[in-house]
Motif scaffolding. Structure first.
Motif, PDB file in Angstrom:
ATOM      1  N   GLU A   2       9.409 -45.743 -81.687  1.00  0.00           N
ATOM      2  CA  GLU A   2       9.641 -45.493 -80.263  1.00  0.00           C
ATOM      3  C   GLU A   2       9.802 -46.817 -79.521  1.00  0.00           C
ATOM      4  O   GLU A   2      10.671 -46.970 -78.672  1.00  0.00           O
ATOM      5  CB  GLU A   2       8.475 -44.703 -79.675  1.00  0.00           C
ATOM      6  CG  GLU A   2       8.574 -43.212 -79.991  1.00  0.00           C
ATOM      7  CD  GLU A   2       7.275 -42.481 -79.687  1.00  0.00           C
ATOM      8  OE1 GLU A   2       6.555 -42.907 -78.770  1.00  0.00           O
ATOM      9  OE2 GLU A   2       6.958 -41.500 -80.412  1.00  0.00           O
ATOM     10  N   GLN A   3       8.947 -47.764 -79.871  1.00  0.00           N
ATOM     11  CA  GLN A   3       9.067 -49.094 -79.292  1.00  0.00           C
ATOM     12  C   GLN A   3      10.461 -49.664 -79.536  1.00  0.00           C
ATOM     13  O   GLN A   3      11.098 -50.217 -78.642  1.00  0.00           O
ATOM     14  CB  GLN A   3       8.049 -50.044 -79.950  1.00  0.00           C
ATOM     15  CG  GLN A   3       6.609 -49.755 -79.596  1.00  0.00           C
ATOM     16  CD  GLN A   3       6.255 -50.302 -78.233  1.00  0.00           C
ATOM     17  OE1 GLN A   3       6.670 -51.389 -77.884  1.00  0.00           O
ATOM     18  NE2 GLN A   3       5.508 -49.540 -77.461  1.00  0.00           N
ATOM     19  N   SER A   4      10.904 -49.517 -80.758  1.00  0.00           N
ATOM     20  CA  SER A   4      12.172 -50.123 -81.142  1.00  0.00           C
ATOM     21  C   SER A   4      13.373 -49.434 -80.504  1.00  0.00           C
ATOM     22  O   SER A   4      14.451 -50.008 -80.421  1.00  0.00           O
ATOM     23  CB  SER A   4      12.314 -50.104 -82.665  1.00  0.00           C
ATOM     24  OG  SER A   4      11.288 -50.906 -83.234  1.00  0.00           O
ATOM     25  N   GLU A   5      13.149 -48.224 -80.053  1.00  0.00           N
ATOM     26  CA  GLU A   5      14.228 -47.558 -79.347  1.00  0.00           C
ATOM     27  C   GLU A   5      14.479 -48.244 -78.020  1.00  0.00           C
ATOM     28  O   GLU A   5      15.615 -48.447 -77.615  1.00  0.00           O
ATOM     29  CB  GLU A   5      13.867 -46.106 -79.077  1.00  0.00           C
ATOM     30  CG  GLU A   5      14.522 -45.171 -80.033  1.00  0.00           C
ATOM     31  CD  GLU A   5      14.101 -43.768 -79.728  1.00  0.00           C
ATOM     32  OE1 GLU A   5      14.855 -43.063 -79.061  1.00  0.00           O
ATOM     33  OE2 GLU A   5      12.994 -43.386 -80.155  1.00  0.00           O
ATOM     34  N   GLY A   6      13.398 -48.618 -77.374  1.00  0.00           N
ATOM     35  CA  GLY A   6      13.521 -49.361 -76.125  1.00  0.00           C
ATOM     36  C   GLY A   6      14.346 -50.618 -76.345  1.00  0.00           C
ATOM     37  O   GLY A   6      15.105 -51.040 -75.483  1.00  0.00           O
ATOM     38  N   LEU A   7      14.208 -51.172 -77.528  1.00  0.00           N
ATOM     39  CA  LEU A   7      14.944 -52.386 -77.863  1.00  0.00           C
ATOM     40  C   LEU A   7      16.450 -52.186 -77.757  1.00  0.00           C
ATOM     41  O   LEU A   7      17.146 -52.974 -77.102  1.00  0.00           O
ATOM     42  CB  LEU A   7      14.597 -52.811 -79.291  1.00  0.00           C
ATOM     43  CG  LEU A   7      15.407 -53.942 -79.888  1.00  0.00           C
ATOM     44  CD1 LEU A   7      15.121 -55.241 -79.170  1.00  0.00           C
ATOM     45  CD2 LEU A   7      15.127 -54.083 -81.372  1.00  0.00           C
TER      46      LEU A   7
END
Lengths: 140, 140
Positions: free
Chosen positions: A120-125
């Motif tokens: 999920e964090q990496s989606e923000g990326l």
DNA sequence: TCAACTGTTACGATGCGTAAATGTGC
DNA sequence: AGCACATTTACGCATCGTAACAGTTG
């Protein structure tokens, strides 16, 4: 269920196995070197021959990878699994092995959850990168 | 926006930074060694001092990790980002850098999707292990 | 002056990739 | 006899972990 000692006509060479499971030859051999799986037998010339059981075993291993199990953990898990399935093993040992499996199941579920959070964090990326590619100056 | 050359009172030592971002000291130093980020400055004694910008940079790096970016790819991405943000850079270069960022954004999204698929596979694993821990004999 | 923190250097572990040289199977 | 496939051995690489030992900060 004597299992007929494995039908020799269905044995596969390493290339076939690697293709089916989606791993490289190198990786399959390395796993063997690390004690994760052994071929059912070999040809007289030395070619490794695998049965369906080993293919499943490899598929299992491949599922453990993305959630960060080390090869050592996988080996322990597989050992426990072998013991739990071994009718000839001592009942005490089999019970212990089943508990281990249950623990690994819990661990696996936790790892999946953890990885999901990271994803999920990496989606923000991806979004952030797109924003910057259009020229963002937000200093927050 | 001269940016005031960074407020010296808010500079952090490596330990603080590592804590906040959730990385080890070793990792932060290693990333520096690999050209991913440099401390804003150092004390006279040699202690690394970081500004908020570097903390964000590290956080960015940490987001790239779970989706499998190599350190080299991260460096390229960060370089592009630096160029895209550099007002003094040539417009041609900045445009190119922004295209790169857009490509990386796409790549990141694809990787996230791919990992999600693998995670789904691994979920089955936890269930399978639980089943075996209760004693399963299902041969497919 | 001491405790907590940081510095550099270097060796080790993991998990394979990638030849290179050779043998096997059909 | 040929061509794809396999075998072993070995060196290489990425990404840190983990001392070991010394210096810095407050």
């Amino acid at each position: 269920m004597p299992d007929a000692d494995v039908d020799p006509s269905t044995l596969l060479q390493i290339g076939e196995v690697a293709d089916r499971v989606g791993l490289s030859l190198r990786t399959v051999r390395y796993y063997e070197e690390q004690g994760l799986l052994a071929p059912e037998t070999r040809t007289s010339g030395g070619f490794r021959l695998y049965a369906e059981e080993q293919v499943h075993r490899l598929a299992l291993i491949k599922q453990m990878k993305p959630i960060g199990f080390t090869l050592q953990e996988m080996r322990e898990l597989l050992d426990a699994r072998d013991t739990a399935r071994d009718d000839a093993a001592a009942p005490t040992a089999r019970r212990a092995a089943r508990r281990q499996l249950a623990d690994y199941a819990t661990s696996a579920a936790e790892r999946v959850a953890k990885m999901r959070r990271q994803l999920e964090q990496s989606e923000g990326l991806a979004d952030a990168l797109r924003a910057e590619s259009r020229g963002a100056e937000r200093t927050t």
